[in-house]
Scaffold this motif. Structure first.
Motif, PDB file in Angstrom:
ATOM      1  N   GLY A 139       5.493  -7.493 -14.255  1.00 19.12           N
ATOM      2  CA  GLY A 139       5.381  -6.319 -13.407  1.00 19.12           C
ATOM      3  C   GLY A 139       5.073  -6.633 -11.958  1.00 19.12           C
ATOM      4  O   GLY A 139       4.797  -7.773 -11.572  1.00 19.12           O
ATOM      5  N   VAL A 140       5.115  -5.581 -11.150  1.00 15.25           N
ATOM      6  CA  VAL A 140       4.781  -5.646  -9.732  1.00 15.25           C
ATOM      7  C   VAL A 140       3.560  -4.765  -9.505  1.00 15.25           C
ATOM      8  O   VAL A 140       3.612  -3.555  -9.746  1.00 15.25           O
ATOM      9  CB  VAL A 140       5.953  -5.149  -8.859  1.00 15.25           C
ATOM     10  CG1 VAL A 140       5.576  -5.176  -7.382  1.00 15.25           C
ATOM     11  CG2 VAL A 140       7.216  -5.975  -9.114  1.00 15.25           C
ATOM     12  N   PRO A 141       2.420  -5.329  -9.060  1.00 17.26           N
ATOM     13  CA  PRO A 141       1.215  -4.504  -8.866  1.00 17.26           C
ATOM     14  C   PRO A 141       1.289  -3.681  -7.590  1.00 17.26           C
ATOM     15  O   PRO A 141       1.697  -4.166  -6.536  1.00 17.26           O
ATOM     16  CB  PRO A 141       0.093  -5.540  -8.791  1.00 17.26           C
ATOM     17  CG  PRO A 141       0.764  -6.789  -8.312  1.00 17.26           C
ATOM     18  CD  PRO A 141       2.161  -6.762  -8.844  1.00 17.26           C
ATOM     19  N   ILE A 142       0.905  -2.420  -7.699  1.00 21.10           N
ATOM     20  CA  ILE A 142       0.810  -1.512  -6.560  1.00 21.10           C
ATOM     21  C   ILE A 142      -0.670  -1.221  -6.334  1.00 21.10           C
ATOM     22  O   ILE A 142      -1.375  -0.794  -7.259  1.00 21.10           O
ATOM     23  CB  ILE A 142       1.567  -0.190  -6.828  1.00 21.10           C
ATOM     24  CG1 ILE A 142       3.035  -0.469  -7.177  1.00 21.10           C
ATOM     25  CG2 ILE A 142       1.454   0.738  -5.625  1.00 21.10           C
ATOM     26  CD1 ILE A 142       3.844  -1.080  -6.072  1.00 21.10           C
ATOM     27  N   ARG A 143      -1.159  -1.433  -5.117  1.00 20.00           N
ATOM     28  CA  ARG A 143      -2.594  -1.325  -4.843  1.00 20.00           C
ATOM     29  C   ARG A 143      -2.986   0.002  -4.205  1.00 20.00           C
ATOM     30  O   ARG A 143      -4.173   0.272  -4.041  1.00 20.00           O
ATOM     31  CB  ARG A 143      -3.032  -2.465  -3.925  1.00 20.00           C
ATOM     32  CG  ARG A 143      -2.661  -3.852  -4.435  1.00 20.00           C
ATOM     33  CD  ARG A 143      -3.414  -4.234  -5.675  1.00 20.00           C
ATOM     34  NE  ARG A 143      -3.056  -5.574  -6.147  1.00 20.00           N
ATOM     35  CZ  ARG A 143      -3.621  -6.184  -7.173  1.00 20.00           C
ATOM     36  NH1 ARG A 143      -4.589  -5.583  -7.845  1.00 20.00           N
ATOM     37  NH2 ARG A 143      -3.228  -7.397  -7.549  1.00 20.00           N
ATOM     38  N   GLY A 144      -2.019   0.819  -3.826  1.00 22.66           N
ATOM     39  CA  GLY A 144      -2.336   2.093  -3.208  1.00 22.66           C
ATOM     40  C   GLY A 144      -1.227   3.104  -3.446  1.00 22.66           C
ATOM     41  O   GLY A 144      -0.054   2.729  -3.592  1.00 22.66           O
ATOM     42  N   ASP A 158       8.125  -0.731   2.037  1.00 21.37           N
ATOM     43  CA  ASP A 158       7.042  -0.361   1.135  1.00 21.37           C
ATOM     44  C   ASP A 158       7.418  -0.731  -0.295  1.00 21.37           C
ATOM     45  O   ASP A 158       8.560  -0.519  -0.727  1.00 21.37           O
ATOM     46  CB  ASP A 158       6.766   1.140   1.208  1.00 21.37           C
ATOM     47  CG  ASP A 158       6.259   1.565   2.582  1.00 21.37           C
ATOM     48  OD1 ASP A 158       5.648   0.720   3.263  1.00 21.37           O
ATOM     49  OD2 ASP A 158       6.504   2.729   2.956  1.00 21.37           O
ATOM     50  N   THR A 159       6.455  -1.260  -1.039  1.00 22.49           N
ATOM     51  CA  THR A 159       6.730  -1.629  -2.429  1.00 22.49           C
ATOM     52  C   THR A 159       7.161  -0.410  -3.231  1.00 22.49           C
ATOM     53  O   THR A 159       8.098  -0.471  -4.029  1.00 22.49           O
ATOM     54  CB  THR A 159       5.480  -2.262  -3.071  1.00 22.49           C
ATOM     55  OG1 THR A 159       5.036  -3.344  -2.257  1.00 22.49           O
ATOM     56  CG2 THR A 159       5.796  -2.774  -4.460  1.00 22.49           C
ATOM     57  N   LEU A 160       6.476   0.701  -3.030  1.00 21.01           N
ATOM     58  CA  LEU A 160       6.819   1.949  -3.705  1.00 21.01           C
ATOM     59  C   LEU A 160       7.217   2.955  -2.633  1.00 21.01           C
ATOM     60  O   LEU A 160       6.362   3.486  -1.926  1.00 21.01           O
ATOM     61  CB  LEU A 160       5.616   2.463  -4.514  1.00 21.01           C
ATOM     62  CG  LEU A 160       5.824   3.714  -5.366  1.00 21.01           C
ATOM     63  CD1 LEU A 160       6.852   3.456  -6.454  1.00 21.01           C
ATOM     64  CD2 LEU A 160       4.508   4.147  -5.993  1.00 21.01           C
ATOM     65  N   PHE A 161       8.510   3.209  -2.505  1.00 27.14           N
ATOM     66  CA  PHE A 161       9.004   4.086  -1.445  1.00 27.14           C
ATOM     67  C   PHE A 161       9.202   5.506  -1.971  1.00 27.14           C
ATOM     68  O   PHE A 161       9.731   5.707  -3.066  1.00 27.14           O
ATOM     69  CB  PHE A 161      10.342   3.564  -0.906  1.00 27.14           C
ATOM     70  CG  PHE A 161      10.984   4.504   0.086  1.00 27.14           C
ATOM     71  CD1 PHE A 161      10.619   4.472   1.425  1.00 27.14           C
ATOM     72  CD2 PHE A 161      11.930   5.445  -0.329  1.00 27.14           C
ATOM     73  CE1 PHE A 161      11.198   5.349   2.336  1.00 27.14           C
ATOM     74  CE2 PHE A 161      12.513   6.317   0.575  1.00 27.14           C
ATOM     75  CZ  PHE A 161      12.143   6.274   1.911  1.00 27.14           C
ATOM     76  N   ALA A 162       8.784   6.494  -1.170  1.00 23.58           N
ATOM     77  CA  ALA A 162       8.993   7.902  -1.513  1.00 23.58           C
ATOM     78  C   ALA A 162       9.303   8.680  -0.247  1.00 23.58           C
ATOM     79  O   ALA A 162       8.767   8.385   0.829  1.00 23.58           O
ATOM     80  CB  ALA A 162       7.758   8.482  -2.194  1.00 23.58           C
ATOM     81  N   VAL A 192      13.064  11.716  -3.230  1.00 20.72           N
ATOM     82  CA  VAL A 192      13.624  10.473  -3.748  1.00 20.72           C
ATOM     83  C   VAL A 192      12.533   9.412  -3.833  1.00 20.72           C
ATOM     84  O   VAL A 192      11.580   9.406  -3.044  1.00 20.72           O
ATOM     85  CB  VAL A 192      14.786   9.948  -2.867  1.00 20.72           C
ATOM     86  CG1 VAL A 192      15.988  10.875  -2.949  1.00 20.72           C
ATOM     87  CG2 VAL A 192      14.349   9.760  -1.423  1.00 20.72           C
ATOM     88  N   LEU A 193      12.667   8.531  -4.809  1.00 19.07           N
ATOM     89  CA  LEU A 193      11.769   7.399  -4.990  1.00 19.07           C
ATOM     90  C   LEU A 193      12.605   6.143  -5.175  1.00 19.07           C
ATOM     91  O   LEU A 193      13.685   6.192  -5.774  1.00 19.07           O
ATOM     92  CB  LEU A 193      10.881   7.578  -6.227  1.00 19.07           C
ATOM     93  CG  LEU A 193       9.953   8.790  -6.311  1.00 19.07           C
ATOM     94  CD1 LEU A 193       9.282   8.828  -7.682  1.00 19.07           C
ATOM     95  CD2 LEU A 193       8.918   8.753  -5.218  1.00 19.07           C
ATOM     96  N   MET A 194      12.086   5.015  -4.701  1.00 15.07           N
ATOM     97  CA  MET A 194      12.717   3.724  -4.943  1.00 15.07           C
ATOM     98  C   MET A 194      11.632   2.768  -5.423  1.00 15.07           C
ATOM     99  O   MET A 194      10.645   2.521  -4.713  1.00 15.07           O
ATOM    100  CB  MET A 194      13.385   3.186  -3.676  1.00 15.07           C
ATOM    101  CG  MET A 194      14.249   1.954  -3.921  1.00 15.07           C
ATOM    102  SD  MET A 194      15.721   2.317  -4.934  1.00 15.07           S
ATOM    103  CE  MET A 194      16.793   3.063  -3.684  1.00 15.07           C
ATOM    104  N   ILE A 195      11.805   2.246  -6.634  1.00 20.24           N
ATOM    105  CA  ILE A 195      10.749   1.476  -7.287  1.00 20.24           C
ATOM    106  C   ILE A 195      11.292   0.103  -7.681  1.00 20.24           C
ATOM    107  O   ILE A 195      12.336   0.015  -8.341  1.00 20.24           O
ATOM    108  CB  ILE A 195      10.243   2.218  -8.540  1.00 20.24           C
ATOM    109  CG1 ILE A 195       9.677   3.581  -8.115  1.00 20.24           C
ATOM    110  CG2 ILE A 195       9.217   1.409  -9.280  1.00 20.24           C
ATOM    111  CD1 ILE A 195       9.727   4.617  -9.159  1.00 20.24           C
TER     112      ILE A 195
END
Length: 479
Positions: free
Chosen positions: A68-73, A188-192, A200-203
């Protein structure tokens, strides 16, 4: 005598987790899966902190982390950030990992434990009586067991056969899903991104592939069976986010109808529901797979006790009373997220955004939201008004003689933690008694009995005060 103690229907994350729990406890379990082959799709991708703690309690978190890829925020709304690094847990993050990756880890453990997974087994009928359950399959075979658990998804056949109502509603806007490669990935790691036409989201999956998700109001009436070409996903991202990040290749895509539903009951006699068979909701917040795995952890040790004839009165009923309440809270949370980002009224969306930003400015409300989102704040109501305030709470990962609490839970037994410095007390082989070795903590009870699923069963001033009904139930587990 039934050759199988428990039949679990559905080999997704919930069913696999439950089968592992039962097999570890020595329960004879068969896992029936309608699909003959595992499909190359993955809808769930978020593993929250509490789920990682529970996987750690079975020695599985370390196996999953490299996938996995950790998301911190997280940023629930523009201008408001939830810093996950401040969570009081070993896993202060959101782990982005494809559902298929979680399933591989759980299936590997199931095979280690000797769980038989029967694929291509479609359930068509079910009957039960005081002695057990008979499951009928499409090929004419029957399977018998003491109990059956439906972990077979939102369109659960087990729930249908039990006649349990699945109350709720459908959301208007379809979800567009695709796995794509990008030539210009987001910073951004988690884009919204949100806009008048949707969200839209890109993960990232960490292997060069990304999950593109779109709620596109301009395409919400397109029938679900219509193929989703990459050109349509590109168009949605360009209109809503201003860029398609150079979508270059698409390996899978689907239109998905999001719903908000919960089973009226989680139990009907010898039949239980867990995971999406019990509750489905908006994917915003990434709660689905997490709630299902936590259902399985709650139910597993209780079913094992019942099979062995050791369950005290009301133990099996406590699965529904504890988890139905949690399911309702998750539905309320995800529905609020859905209305926040997809509401038709721009004014209401703006007001909700201001409210979220205000909530995240203050410690108590910020901790409450973080606890609800990550699962760390889940607690179960005490059955007695005289119970210690810690009863039903998530157990912190305290340092003890022999290891951390969640390391010591890996054999699936209860854990009695003595924080007074006294010698560890033995309560038979069904419970492990250990001494706390960490620093002084204000308000820490003198003794804490921890359930196999990481919640406090009892707390008191000293281990010698353990009530007779707890000790008798634990001692019976040896027989």
């Amino acid at each position: 005598m039934n050759p199988t103690d428990v039949i679990v229907v559905g080999a997704g994350p919930t069913g696999l987790m439950l089968a592992c729990e039962l097999a570890q406890a020595g329960v004879r379990c068969r896992l029936l899966e309608r699909r003959a082959e595992q499909p190359n799709i993955t809808r769930a991708f978020a593993v929250h902190a509490r789920t990682l703690e529970l996987l750690d309690a079975r020695g599985l978190a370390d196996d999953l982390m490299p996938h996995g890829v950790p998301i911190r925020g997280l940023q629930p709304v523009p201008g408001a950030t939830l810093d996950l690094r401040k969570l009081e847990t070993r896993y202060p993050m959101l782990l982005i990992v494809p559902q298929s990756g979680t399933e591989r880890v759980l299936e590997a453990r199931a095979h280690e434990l000797g769980v038989e997974i029967v694929r291509g087994a479609e359930v068509t009928g079910l009957r039960q009586d005081a002695r057990g359950v008979v499951v009928e399959l499409a090929d004419g075979r029957t399977e018998t067991a003491e109990y059956v658990v439906g972990c077979d998804g939102a369109h659960s056949k087990i729930r249908e056969l039990a006649g349990i109502d699945f109350a709720g509603k459908q959301y208007e806007t379809h979800i567009l899903l695709a796995d794509v490669r990008l030539t210009e990935p987001p910073g951004d790691t988690l884009f919204a991104a949100t806009g008048p036409e949707g969200v839209v989201l890109m993960i990232p999956f960490g292997d060069g592939w990304f999950r593109a998700i779109a709620w596109d109001r301009l395409r919400e009436q397109v029938p679900l069976e219509v193929p989703l070409p990459m050109a349509e996903m590109r168009d949605a991202f360009r209109r809503i986010a201003g860029t398609d990040f150079g979508m270059l290749e698409q390996r899978w895509s689907s239109r998905f109808l999001s719903e908000r539903r919960q089973a009226r009951r989680y139990r009907a006699g010898r039949l239980f529901l867990a995971g999406d068979a019990a509750h489905v909701h908006s994917p915003l917040g990434g709660q689905g797979m997490n709630t299902g795995i936590q259902d399985a952890m709650n139910l597993g040790w209780k079913l094992a006790a019942a099979v062995r004839g050791q369950a005290p009165a009301g133990l099996l009923d406590s699965y529904e009373s504890e988890r139905h309440r949690v399911g309702a809270q998750v539905l309320a949370l995800t529905d609020a997220f859905n209305r926040l980002v997809l509401g038709r009224s721009a004014i209401r969306r703006a007001v909700r955004g201001v409210t979220i930003r205000l909530l995240l400015r203050f410690g108590p409300s910020r901790r409450l939201l973080a606890g609800r989102l990550t699962g760390l704040g889940i607690h179960y109501p005490a059955t007695s008004r005289h119970a210690h305030p810690w009863t039903g709470r998530r157990m912190p990962d305290l340092a003890c003689e022999g290891g951390r609490v969640y390391e010591l839970l890996r054999d699936g037994r209860h854990l009695l933690v003595d924080t007074t410095g006294a010698a560890g007390r033995s309560v038979g082989n069904a419970v492990k008694a250990v001494r706390y070795t960490g620093p002084a903590v204000p308000g820490l009870p003198g003794a804490i009995l921890v359930r196999p699923d990481g919640y406090v069963a009892w707390a008191g001033a000293a281990a010698r005060d353990l009530p007779a009904h707890h000790e008798q139930a634990l001692t019976r587990a040896e027989r």
